[in-house]
Design a protein around this motif. Structure first.
Motif, mmCIF file in Angstrom:
data_model
loop_
_atom_site.group_PDB
_atom_site.id
_atom_site.type_symbol
_atom_site.label_atom_id
_atom_site.label_comp_id
_atom_site.label_asym_id
_atom_site.label_seq_id
_atom_site.Cartn_x
_atom_site.Cartn_y
_atom_site.Cartn_z
ATOM 1 N N GLY A 11 0.792 -1.264 -0.034
ATOM 2 C CA GLY A 11 -0.015 0.083 -0.004
ATOM 3 C C GLY A 11 0.854 1.256 -0.053
ATOM 4 O O GLY A 11 2.198 1.133 -0.088
ATOM 5 N N VAL A 12 0.237 2.470 -0.048
ATOM 6 C CA VAL A 12 0.740 3.561 -0.090
ATOM 7 C C VAL A 12 0.323 4.662 1.264
ATOM 8 O O VAL A 12 -0.888 4.784 1.327
ATOM 9 N N ALA A 13 0.975 4.688 2.051
ATOM 10 C CA ALA A 13 0.457 5.210 3.316
ATOM 11 C C ALA A 13 0.782 6.826 3.501
ATOM 12 O O ALA A 13 1.965 7.231 3.030
ATOM 13 N N THR A 14 -0.367 7.614 4.068
ATOM 14 C CA THR A 14 -0.026 9.053 4.229
ATOM 15 C C THR A 14 -0.235 9.537 5.512
ATOM 16 O O THR A 14 -1.411 8.943 5.935
ATOM 17 N N ALA A 15 0.427 10.455 6.095
ATOM 18 C CA ALA A 15 0.177 10.942 7.272
ATOM 19 C C ALA A 15 -1.018 12.271 7.191
ATOM 20 O O ALA A 15 -0.453 13.195 6.495
ATOM 21 N N HIS B 38 -3.874 10.490 12.204
ATOM 22 C CA HIS B 38 -4.710 9.948 11.342
ATOM 23 C C HIS B 38 -3.658 9.570 10.168
ATOM 24 O O HIS B 38 -2.728 10.409 9.836
ATOM 25 N N VAL B 39 -3.930 8.396 9.793
ATOM 26 C CA VAL B 39 -3.012 7.712 8.689
ATOM 27 C C VAL B 39 -4.120 7.104 7.580
ATOM 28 O O VAL B 39 -5.198 6.485 7.994
ATOM 29 N N SER B 40 -3.797 7.451 6.474
ATOM 30 C CA SER B 40 -4.544 6.734 5.110
ATOM 31 C C SER B 40 -3.964 5.890 4.295
ATOM 32 O O SER B 40 -2.572 6.270 4.068
ATOM 33 N N ILE B 41 -4.157 4.730 3.939
ATOM 34 C CA ILE B 41 -3.426 3.618 3.261
ATOM 35 C C ILE B 41 -4.171 3.451 2.065
ATOM 36 O O ILE B 41 -5.493 3.049 2.223
ATOM 37 N N THR B 42 -3.627 3.662 0.923
ATOM 38 C CA THR B 42 -4.110 3.436 -0.293
ATOM 39 C C THR B 42 -3.656 2.133 -0.939
ATOM 40 O O THR B 42 -2.615 2.015 -0.869
ATOM 41 N N PHE B 43 -4.541 1.170 -1.634
ATOM 42 C CA PHE B 43 -3.786 0.157 -2.169
ATOM 43 C C PHE B 43 -4.154 0.074 -3.771
ATOM 44 O O PHE B 43 -5.257 0.583 -4.290
ATOM 45 N N PRO B 44 -3.420 -0.655 -4.794
ATOM 46 C CA PRO B 44 -3.682 -0.497 -5.922
ATOM 47 C C PRO B 44 -4.987 -1.122 -6.161
ATOM 48 O O PRO B 44 -5.251 -1.136 -7.580
#
Length: 563
Positions: free
Chosen positions: A144-148, A153-159
């Motif tokens: 995934g790609v994690a963003t603070a 709060h962290v947002s994790i996106t997946f392909p």
């Protein structure tokens, strides 16, 4: 150097065990009527370590000693024995978007590392990025790609849709401090001699014979009632049993004589047995990734599979505490609804089938030589199987298997080695056969076991460290099914089943891990000295001292008796 096999050295091992216990008694200051260490807030544990400890507190290393859950925390704890809601650790809550491509996590705002630095979302992002960028650390296949978003709060996106990644990312990746790890040049191999985490415990001292964790007085949930955990190294199961009998250890997970009568034989102690992990002969199976030896031929693996007398193995090695095992590696009891109907055999045969074993070999072009051993192109079906010296149940199992396979024309030579050598050989694929168990994932779902041990993403070429697909199994159909399962809502049983069918039937065809039995994992624990242990009625965590982070949940529940 390999340790010489000791088939007839039980008396010597027992004597060595008694000597080790005598040393342990001296180190602990003797025992009292309640058993264990005189220091009533110190839990003495034996994990099965045979020989000296070699310092390694890197929680992502396959040869680490300790850390996940105790020193380094996950975001949540998932119970892989019972289907219950995850318990928050460093995370507070999490949500998925509708199609399973984004996971949003809210973090605690009151956690600190043991060096006083505050834990924030930046540490989560750093940890996830580090794991993704180092394949040998990425035991869950995270991509995934994690963003603070902010500090909490962290947002994790997946392909692609990745619902099944939730328990792995949230429950099986250990958060490390960015400010300390960012300067580690090789995080996959660094031994992290001075570990700093947010967990309920921290390293107090380390010696080759024993090390101690002490309670973290600044732990966000409050200092644990259990103040010290002492990890001791002995010479194997027999010395562990002797130490238990003399009240010198408080918790071990492993076999003892007459396991049905633990409370009678070890006053003050209780036992608990949970069938979960799957004992198997691990094979370095994939010649394309550099494996060498007869076991790279599926016909040989099939012959071993059919040549075993599992009823006899259960009796001689496991005191009949083990159960049947599926060749597709879904648990027959816990996962019963998803065990595939398309399997040739729902469970591995408990009795040997010599005809099927020899037919598999002869059908692949092997012929029996004058010595009774099958061979092909002048190469006999002769293999070495590695087992950790001192692991008496596994030693008995492999010695029994070696004798059983003589009747099907296969020569097996058990080879006892140190845990360190066994673990290194397992990781690098420098073995033909070894005995171990396939562990389960963070949640009670067979997807995780398959994604760990049967995914191309978690293996490597021989010589490189695989984690944990040690068999080097690689199958496009299985990889595709695992990817598809990530995107299916786990509540949609009908949509998931075709993918489980594919995974289980492909595993059965190849059997890179040759199933032995579903191990009945037995722990013996000091119920007179400490309260709060899991029970059959309250399995709040899988009770094995070597299970991480499950053991940390137990450490957090334990209290010295009387408190």
């Amino acid at each position: 150097m390999f340790l010489k096999a000791r088939r007839s050295s039980r008396a010597r091992v027992a004597a060595a065990g008694l000597a080790a216990v005598a040393m342990l008694a001296t180190a602990c200051g003797g025992s009292n009527d309640s058993g264990g260490d005189r220091n009533t807030d110190t839990l003495v544990v034996y994990t099965g370590q045979s020989g000296d400890w070699q310092l390694n507190f890197n929680p992502f290393s396959p040869t680490m000693l300790e850390g996940p859950g105790t020193i380094f925390e996950p975001l949540f704890f998932f119970n892989n024995v019972r289907d219950v809601e995850p318990r928050p650790r460093l995370g507070k809550s999490f949500t998925w978007n509708a199609d399973g491509t984004r996971l949003d996590v809210e973090l605690r705002d009151d956690a600190e590392f043991t060096d006083g630095e505050k834990f924030t979302a930046e540490d989560v992002v750093f940890t996830l990025d580090m794991v993704k960028n180092n394949p040998s650390m990425n035991g869950t296949g995270y991509k995934g790609v994690a963003t603070a978003v902010d500090d909490t709060h962290v947002s994790i996106t997946f392909p692609e849709p990745s619902f099944m990644e939730g328990p792995q990312v949230l429950g099986r990746i250990w958060m490390v401090p960015q400010h300390r790890w960012k300067d580690i040049a090789t995080p996959a191999t660094d031994v992290v001699s001075e570990p700093v985490g947010t967990g309920p415990f921290q390293l107090a001292d380390f010696k080759a014979q024993a090390f101690t964790l002490k309670s973290n007085t600044g732990y966000w949930a409050g200092e644990p009632a259990l103040k010290n955990i002492r990890y001791v190294a002995l010479s194997g199961n027999q010395s562990g049993e002797a130490a238990l009998r003399q009240g010198q250890i408080d918790w071990q997970t492993g076999p003892v004589p007459d396991m049905a009568n633990i409370e009678k034989n070890y006053p003050g102690y209780k036992g608990i047995t949970i069938p979960l992990n799957q004992a198997a002969l691990f094979t370095c199976s994939n010649a394309e990734l550099g494996c060498q030896g007869p076991q790279t031929d599926v016909a040989v693996r099939k012959a071993v599979y059919y040549g075993m007398n599992r009823t006899q193995i259960n009796s001689l090695a496991f005191e009949n505490t083990a159960g049947e095992i599926s060749p597709g590696f879904a648990l027959l009891e816990r996962d019963e609804p998803v065990v595939s109907d398309e399997l040739q055999e729902r469970s591995a045969p408990m009795q040997p089938d010599v005809a099927k074993a020899t037919a598999a070999l002869e059908g692949a072009g092997y012929a029996k030589g004058p010595d009774g051993v099958y061979a092909k192109d002048g190469k006999p079906v002769a293999m070495t199987i590695k087992v950790v010296a001192g692991w008496t149940d596994y030693i008995t199992a492999v010695e029994t298997i070696a004798q059983q396979l003589q009747q099907v024309g296969i020569k097996i030579t058990p080879q006892q080695v140190s845990w360190n050598e066994w673990s290194d050989s397992r990781g690098r694929g420098q073995y033909e056969l070894l005995i171990d168990a396939l562990h389960q994932g963070p949640a009670p779902d067979p997807f995780y076991n398959a994604s760990y041990f049967f995914s191309t993403a978690t293996t490597a070429k021989v010589g490189e460290v695989a984690n944990p697909n040690f068999a080097r199994f690689s199958n496009p159909a299985v990889d595709g099914a695992l990817t598809a399962l990530k995107g299916v809502n786990p509540e949609d049983d009908a949509a998931r089943q075709p993918y489980f069918d594919t995974i289980q039937t492909e595993i059965e065809k190849s059997i890179p891990y040759i199933p032995i039995l579903t191990a009945g994992t037995t722990s013996e624990y000091n119920a007179k000295k400490f309260t709060g242990w899991p029970t059959q009625d309250d399995l709040y965590s899988f009770p094995a001292v070597w299970a991480r982070p499950e053991h940390s949940e137990i450490f957090l529940k334990l209290k010295p008796a009387g408190q």
